[in-house]
Write a protein that holds these residues in place. Structure first.
Motif, PDB file in Angstrom:
ATOM      1  N   ILE A 184     -37.801  30.982 -12.746  1.00 12.11           N
ATOM      2  CA  ILE A 184     -37.909  30.381 -14.067  1.00 12.11           C
ATOM      3  C   ILE A 184     -38.101  31.483 -15.107  1.00 12.11           C
ATOM      4  O   ILE A 184     -39.027  32.285 -15.010  1.00 12.11           O
ATOM      5  CB  ILE A 184     -39.093  29.404 -14.132  1.00 12.11           C
ATOM      6  CG1 ILE A 184     -38.951  28.332 -13.053  1.00 12.11           C
ATOM      7  CG2 ILE A 184     -39.178  28.760 -15.513  1.00 12.11           C
ATOM      8  CD1 ILE A 184     -37.689  27.525 -13.138  1.00 12.11           C
ATOM      9  N   THR A 185     -37.227  31.526 -16.098  1.00 14.97           N
ATOM     10  CA  THR A 185     -37.307  32.582 -17.115  1.00 14.97           C
ATOM     11  C   THR A 185     -37.402  32.017 -18.526  1.00 14.97           C
ATOM     12  O   THR A 185     -37.137  32.727 -19.500  1.00 14.97           O
ATOM     13  CB  THR A 185     -36.077  33.499 -17.022  1.00 14.97           C
ATOM     14  OG1 THR A 185     -34.887  32.702 -17.148  1.00 14.97           O
ATOM     15  CG2 THR A 185     -36.056  34.254 -15.709  1.00 14.97           C
ATOM     16  N   THR A 186     -37.759  30.768 -18.649  1.00 18.28           N
ATOM     17  CA  THR A 186     -37.900  30.138 -19.959  1.00 18.28           C
ATOM     18  C   THR A 186     -39.333  29.670 -20.140  1.00 18.28           C
ATOM     19  O   THR A 186     -39.930  29.118 -19.220  1.00 18.28           O
ATOM     20  CB  THR A 186     -36.948  28.942 -20.110  1.00 18.28           C
ATOM     21  OG1 THR A 186     -35.608  29.393 -19.909  1.00 18.28           O
ATOM     22  CG2 THR A 186     -37.068  28.324 -21.494  1.00 18.28           C
ATOM     23  N   GLY A 187     -39.867  29.876 -21.318  1.00 11.61           N
ATOM     24  CA  GLY A 187     -41.218  29.429 -21.619  1.00 11.61           C
ATOM     25  C   GLY A 187     -41.307  28.947 -23.049  1.00 11.61           C
ATOM     26  O   GLY A 187     -40.350  29.045 -23.819  1.00 11.61           O
ATOM     27  N   TYR A 188     -42.464  28.397 -23.389  1.00  8.17           N
ATOM     28  CA  TYR A 188     -42.676  27.955 -24.764  1.00  8.17           C
ATOM     29  C   TYR A 188     -43.731  28.832 -25.410  1.00  8.17           C
ATOM     30  O   TYR A 188     -44.848  28.939 -24.923  1.00  8.17           O
ATOM     31  CB  TYR A 188     -43.096  26.483 -24.820  1.00  8.17           C
ATOM     32  CG  TYR A 188     -42.889  25.904 -26.202  1.00  8.17           C
ATOM     33  CD1 TYR A 188     -43.876  26.033 -27.185  1.00  8.17           C
ATOM     34  CD2 TYR A 188     -41.702  25.288 -26.540  1.00  8.17           C
ATOM     35  CE1 TYR A 188     -43.667  25.547 -28.470  1.00  8.17           C
ATOM     36  CE2 TYR A 188     -41.488  24.803 -27.821  1.00  8.17           C
ATOM     37  CZ  TYR A 188     -42.465  24.933 -28.778  1.00  8.17           C
ATOM     38  OH  TYR A 188     -42.257  24.466 -30.047  1.00  8.17           O
ATOM     39  N   GLU A 195     -38.442  30.008 -25.671  1.00 11.53           N
ATOM     40  CA  GLU A 195     -37.916  31.356 -25.507  1.00 11.53           C
ATOM     41  C   GLU A 195     -37.372  31.530 -24.097  1.00 11.53           C
ATOM     42  O   GLU A 195     -37.933  31.006 -23.136  1.00 11.53           O
ATOM     43  CB  GLU A 195     -38.997  32.404 -25.772  1.00 11.53           C
ATOM     44  CG  GLU A 195     -39.497  32.420 -27.208  1.00 11.53           C
ATOM     45  CD  GLU A 195     -40.508  33.521 -27.468  1.00 11.53           C
ATOM     46  OE1 GLU A 195     -41.005  34.117 -26.483  1.00 11.53           O
ATOM     47  OE2 GLU A 195     -40.807  33.790 -28.648  1.00 11.53           O
ATOM     48  N   CYS A 196     -36.286  32.276 -23.986  1.00  4.18           N
ATOM     49  CA  CYS A 196     -35.667  32.524 -22.689  1.00  4.18           C
ATOM     50  C   CYS A 196     -35.371  34.004 -22.537  1.00  4.18           C
ATOM     51  O   CYS A 196     -34.768  34.620 -23.430  1.00  4.18           O
ATOM     52  CB  CYS A 196     -34.375  31.705 -22.553  1.00  4.18           C
ATOM     53  SG  CYS A 196     -33.576  31.842 -20.935  1.00  4.18           S
ATOM     54  N   TYR A 220     -43.232  30.498 -14.448  1.00  2.86           N
ATOM     55  CA  TYR A 220     -42.935  31.857 -14.887  1.00  2.86           C
ATOM     56  C   TYR A 220     -43.714  32.058 -16.170  1.00  2.86           C
ATOM     57  O   TYR A 220     -43.392  31.464 -17.200  1.00  2.86           O
ATOM     58  CB  TYR A 220     -41.431  32.033 -15.145  1.00  2.86           C
ATOM     59  CG  TYR A 220     -41.072  33.398 -15.670  1.00  2.86           C
ATOM     60  CD1 TYR A 220     -40.768  34.436 -14.808  1.00  2.86           C
ATOM     61  CD2 TYR A 220     -41.072  33.652 -17.028  1.00  2.86           C
ATOM     62  CE1 TYR A 220     -40.453  35.692 -15.285  1.00  2.86           C
ATOM     63  CE2 TYR A 220     -40.766  34.901 -17.521  1.00  2.86           C
ATOM     64  CZ  TYR A 220     -40.451  35.923 -16.640  1.00  2.86           C
ATOM     65  OH  TYR A 220     -40.148  37.161 -17.122  1.00  2.86           O
ATOM     66  N   PHE A 221     -44.745  32.875 -16.137  1.00  2.00           N
ATOM     67  CA  PHE A 221     -45.602  33.053 -17.299  1.00  2.00           C
ATOM     68  C   PHE A 221     -45.307  34.373 -17.997  1.00  2.00           C
ATOM     69  O   PHE A 221     -45.112  35.390 -17.365  1.00  2.00           O
ATOM     70  CB  PHE A 221     -47.076  33.057 -16.869  1.00  2.00           C
ATOM     71  CG  PHE A 221     -47.541  31.716 -16.402  1.00  2.00           C
ATOM     72  CD1 PHE A 221     -47.769  30.696 -17.312  1.00  2.00           C
ATOM     73  CD2 PHE A 221     -47.719  31.461 -15.061  1.00  2.00           C
ATOM     74  CE1 PHE A 221     -48.196  29.461 -16.888  1.00  2.00           C
ATOM     75  CE2 PHE A 221     -48.144  30.225 -14.632  1.00  2.00           C
ATOM     76  CZ  PHE A 221     -48.388  29.218 -15.545  1.00  2.00           C
ATOM     77  N   GLN A 222     -45.291  34.305 -19.295  1.00  2.00           N
ATOM     78  CA  GLN A 222     -45.158  35.529 -20.081  1.00  2.00           C
ATOM     79  C   GLN A 222     -45.797  35.283 -21.436  1.00  2.00           C
ATOM     80  O   GLN A 222     -45.403  34.387 -22.169  1.00  2.00           O
ATOM     81  CB  GLN A 222     -43.683  35.902 -20.257  1.00  2.00           C
ATOM     82  CG  GLN A 222     -43.520  37.216 -21.021  1.00  2.00           C
ATOM     83  CD  GLN A 222     -42.069  37.660 -21.034  1.00  2.00           C
ATOM     84  OE1 GLN A 222     -41.237  37.027 -20.458  1.00  2.00           O
ATOM     85  NE2 GLN A 222     -41.810  38.761 -21.693  1.00  2.00           N
ATOM     86  N   SER A 273     -43.970  27.397 -19.168  1.00  2.00           N
ATOM     87  CA  SER A 273     -42.731  27.551 -18.420  1.00  2.00           C
ATOM     88  C   SER A 273     -41.948  26.256 -18.431  1.00  2.00           C
ATOM     89  O   SER A 273     -42.512  25.184 -18.375  1.00  2.00           O
ATOM     90  CB  SER A 273     -43.033  27.944 -16.971  1.00  2.00           C
ATOM     91  OG  SER A 273     -43.726  29.156 -16.925  1.00  2.00           O
ATOM     92  N   LEU A 274     -40.637  26.362 -18.493  1.00  2.00           N
ATOM     93  CA  LEU A 274     -39.780  25.195 -18.541  1.00  2.00           C
ATOM     94  C   LEU A 274     -38.778  25.232 -17.408  1.00  2.00           C
ATOM     95  O   LEU A 274     -38.305  26.286 -17.029  1.00  2.00           O
ATOM     96  CB  LEU A 274     -39.012  25.137 -19.873  1.00  2.00           C
ATOM     97  CG  LEU A 274     -39.861  25.189 -21.149  1.00  2.00           C
ATOM     98  CD1 LEU A 274     -38.943  25.144 -22.348  1.00  2.00           C
ATOM     99  CD2 LEU A 274     -40.838  24.031 -21.191  1.00  2.00           C
ATOM    100  N   ILE A 275     -38.463  24.066 -16.898  1.00  2.00           N
ATOM    101  CA  ILE A 275     -37.401  23.928 -15.919  1.00  2.00           C
ATOM    102  C   ILE A 275     -36.421  22.906 -16.446  1.00  2.00           C
ATOM    103  O   ILE A 275     -36.814  21.807 -16.790  1.00  2.00           O
ATOM    104  CB  ILE A 275     -37.932  23.472 -14.547  1.00  2.00           C
ATOM    105  CG1 ILE A 275     -38.971  24.474 -14.027  1.00  2.00           C
ATOM    106  CG2 ILE A 275     -36.807  23.333 -13.548  1.00  2.00           C
ATOM    107  CD1 ILE A 275     -39.581  24.086 -12.719  1.00  2.00           C
ATOM    108  N   LEU A 276     -35.147  23.263 -16.532  1.00  2.00           N
ATOM    109  CA  LEU A 276     -34.155  22.343 -17.068  1.00  2.00           C
ATOM    110  C   LEU A 276     -34.046  21.103 -16.201  1.00  2.00           C
ATOM    111  O   LEU A 276     -34.013  21.200 -15.003  1.00  2.00           O
ATOM    112  CB  LEU A 276     -32.791  23.039 -17.136  1.00  2.00           C
ATOM    113  CG  LEU A 276     -31.675  22.215 -17.768  1.00  2.00           C
ATOM    114  CD1 LEU A 276     -31.947  22.002 -19.239  1.00  2.00           C
ATOM    115  CD2 LEU A 276     -30.334  22.890 -17.577  1.00  2.00           C
TER     116      LEU A 276
END
Length: 603
Positions: free
Chosen positions: A284-288, A296-297, A593-595, A600-603
């Motif tokens: 997972i490479t997308t987060g809010y 953000e991705c 996936y934390f940053q 983290s988002l999953i489509l």
């Protein structure tokens, strides 16, 4: 900016049906609602019920032919509007463009070199279609008075999408015009194409999805036509089954969870532009980003100019991909099939087995999964099968014996068998159960492979047969693995090999091991799950480094409450809730996936 909206309602002309009286349509819709609200059919009658419901739906569709809202031209005509709107709204648009990738459909193509983990895409909240934006839209008055809408965020998004599609001045028109005109979810399958799934583990979910969509349509059709709060909805004069099927599929294939504006909880959203990304294996490479209030991705890998940019949708089985996303993913390392197991309450040792399982945090009856990789069973299923196969003396040992509490820690650990006899029993059971499940299919794997070689096979038939074959391959591997394990432990027994003994010093090993098989079952959060999902560990919930709360999400298909809480909210309409919820599962925390403290988002 861009072209003016070219939306029209087809009410006459080629293919349009004669005018249908409102009373006639209401009678048909009422009949559909009654049929879909009846008690669940007896075992083996689900297909017959599906045919009956489908016949009613087709009768309604025929009456509504030519009445749906459509856009002139193709979706490709509006991609330039989408990019202009995104740039105007503050999204990033300088690293990619929308392109056609053949069989994969449209996706994002890099316009420059992008490095792995580089932030290349962000979408501000004002571009998103959310449950909150629905409340502030023309749908708001009805939402405020209908408890089903309040309880079902995904349905709210579907109706929100339909309303905005019918309003030429909607700010989301540049996004809506680029959505597909139809989808490849099973809701669009012909009856003969669905037939290919008979006997599979996925067919019940497919039939339930169709039934629940039909029921939801009938319920909201009547609501829109009769509720005073719906009088100004643009759907009042034109709300067809095809419209609702399209909206449901748009939401189902694209919805995600983001934080609400105050960050106190999560809500459902459609994320324009980002949802153009296709799926591949990875992380997972997308987060809010809560601080900047935007999705953000970062790049999953290095991309060269003109290469397609992919994201990872999550650890979904192919059944989930087919049912909720409309595609089959080859070489899916996370593929699995459901297997429902339980201890019979009539069994003499039921109470003892249920108690051992309870101490391990495992229900006496649950849905587990057989995986495509080795080992085919998880630590949870291994623990369940060990207890399932225990003798009375073994049960007493785990309940009352020396260090009984500590032994619970070993149930899901492959390195500490209960006994050689127990291992032989459980692997024999798995081998036999998988072999029996294989016999329920109407075709063999060889026949499926031959069918897939036919050049005239429809896309939906091909996907259905691919899914059917993938299930068989998982069961074949599970049966073969069970046989190999059985022979291995039979040899151990014949050789009189000493049984590995659990020592208290092993607790640290179990708690810190990376392998799922070494996790102490009692430390894992185990709940009954649906849709074939393995039980997940809530490892990352709560605060991250003392910062803002972050949440990992898996949303295919999400629902914002379980059935009991929805009934409580629904009040007088509570009797409709079970079917309106349909095959949806509980909202759950998945891998993250934390940053920089993002969701983290999953489509």
């Amino acid at each position: 900016m861009g072209k003016k909206s070219r939306v029209k309602t087809q009410k006459s002309g080629s293919g349009a049906s004669a005018v249908v009286s409102p009373k006639e349509m209401m009678n048909l819709v009422s009949e559909l609602l009654q049929k879909c609200s009846s008690a669940a059919p007896s075992a083996g009658k689900e297909w017959e019920e599906y045919i009956q419901i489908r016949a009613l739906v087709e009768k309604i569709r025929k009456k509504q032919k030519g009445m749906s809202v459509v856009f002139e031209g193709s979706r490709e005509d509006y991609f330039s509007d989408l990019m202009c709107w995104a740039q105007y709204s503050g999204a990033s648009c300088d690293s990619f463009t929308v392109a056609n990738f053949g069989k994969e459909g449209y996706g994002l193509r890099a316009t420059r070199e992008i490095k792995a983990e580089e932030l290349f895409l962000w979408i501000p909240r004002k571009m998103l279609m959310t449950v909150e934006s629905a409340q502030n839209s023309v749908l708001g008055p009805l939402y405020s008075q209908d408890r089903i809408l309040q309880a079902m965020g995904n349905v709210t998004l579907a109706l929100h999408l339909l309303c905005e599609r019918a309003i030429p001045s909607s700010p989301w028109q540049p996004y809506i015009r680029t959505l597909p005109q139809d989808y490849d979810t099973p809701l669009y399958y012909q009856q003969d194409e669905v037939r290919h799934l008979l006997g599979t583990q996925a067919v019940q979910d497919v039939l339930s999805q169709y039934k629940n969509t039909a029921r939801q349509y009938a319920y909201f059709y009547k609501l829109i036509q009769t509720h005073p709060a719906a009088s100004k909805l643009p759907l009042k004069d034109s709300f067809t089954f095809d419209d609702y099927r399209w909206a449901v599929s748009s939401v189902m294939t694209r919805q995600n969870q983001i934080p609400t504006e105050d960050g106190s909880r999560v809500t459902l959203a459609l994320i324009p532009l980002w949802d153009m990304c296709n799926h591949t294996s990875g992380l997972i490479t997308t987060g809010y980003n809560l601080e900047d209030d935007r999705c953000e991705c970062v790049a999953l890998q290095d991309y060269k100019e003109n290469e397609q940019i992919y994201i990872f949708y999550g650890t979904r089985s192919n059944a989930e991909f087919v049912i909720h996303n409309g595609f089959f993913f080859q070489d899916n390392a996370h593929d699995r099939v459901k297997i429902k197991l339980g201890i019979s309450k009539s069994e003499r040792l039921y109470a003892m087995k249920a108690e051992v399982l309870a101490r391990a945090g495992i229900p006496a009856s649950s849905i587990f999964a057989l995986h495509c990789n080795e080992p085919p069973i998880s630590a949870q299923l291994l623990a369940f099968l060990r207890v399932f196969c225990m003798t009375e003396e073994e049960l007493k040992d785990y309940l009352l014996g020396e260090r009984a509490i500590n032994k619970i820690f070993t149930l899901g650990n492959s390195e500490f068998p209960v006994s050689w006899e127990n291992e032989i029993k459980l692997w024999t059971f798995l081998e036999t159960r998988a072999a029996l499940l294989l016999k329920t299919y109407k075709t063999t794997s060889e026949e499926d492979r031959s069918m897939l070689e036919k050049p005239d096979l429809s896309l939906h038939s091909r996907v259905a047969i691919q899914l059917r074959l993938a299930e068989k391959q998982i069961l074949e591997k599970a049966s073969a693995s069970g046989r190999a394990k059985r022979l291995h432990f039979q040899k151990k027994l014949e050789e009189g090999a000493p049984l590995p003994r659990y020592e208290e010093s092993d607790i640290a090993l179990l708690e810190n091991a990376d392998s799922d098989a070494k996790l102490p079952i009692i430390l894992r959060k185990l709940e009954e799950v649906e849709e074939g999902q393995e039980i997940q560990v809530d490892e990352h919930s709560g605060l991250l480094n003392g910062g803002k709360a972050v949440y990992g999400t898996d949303i295919s298909p999400p629902v914002e409450a379980n059935e009991d809480s929805v009934k409580e909210k629904a009040g007088d309409t509570a009797e409709l809730v079970p079917a309106l919820l349909g095959g949806q599962k509980k909202m759950e925390l998945g891998e993250c996936y934390f940053q920089r403290a993002k969701m983290s988002l999953i489509l």
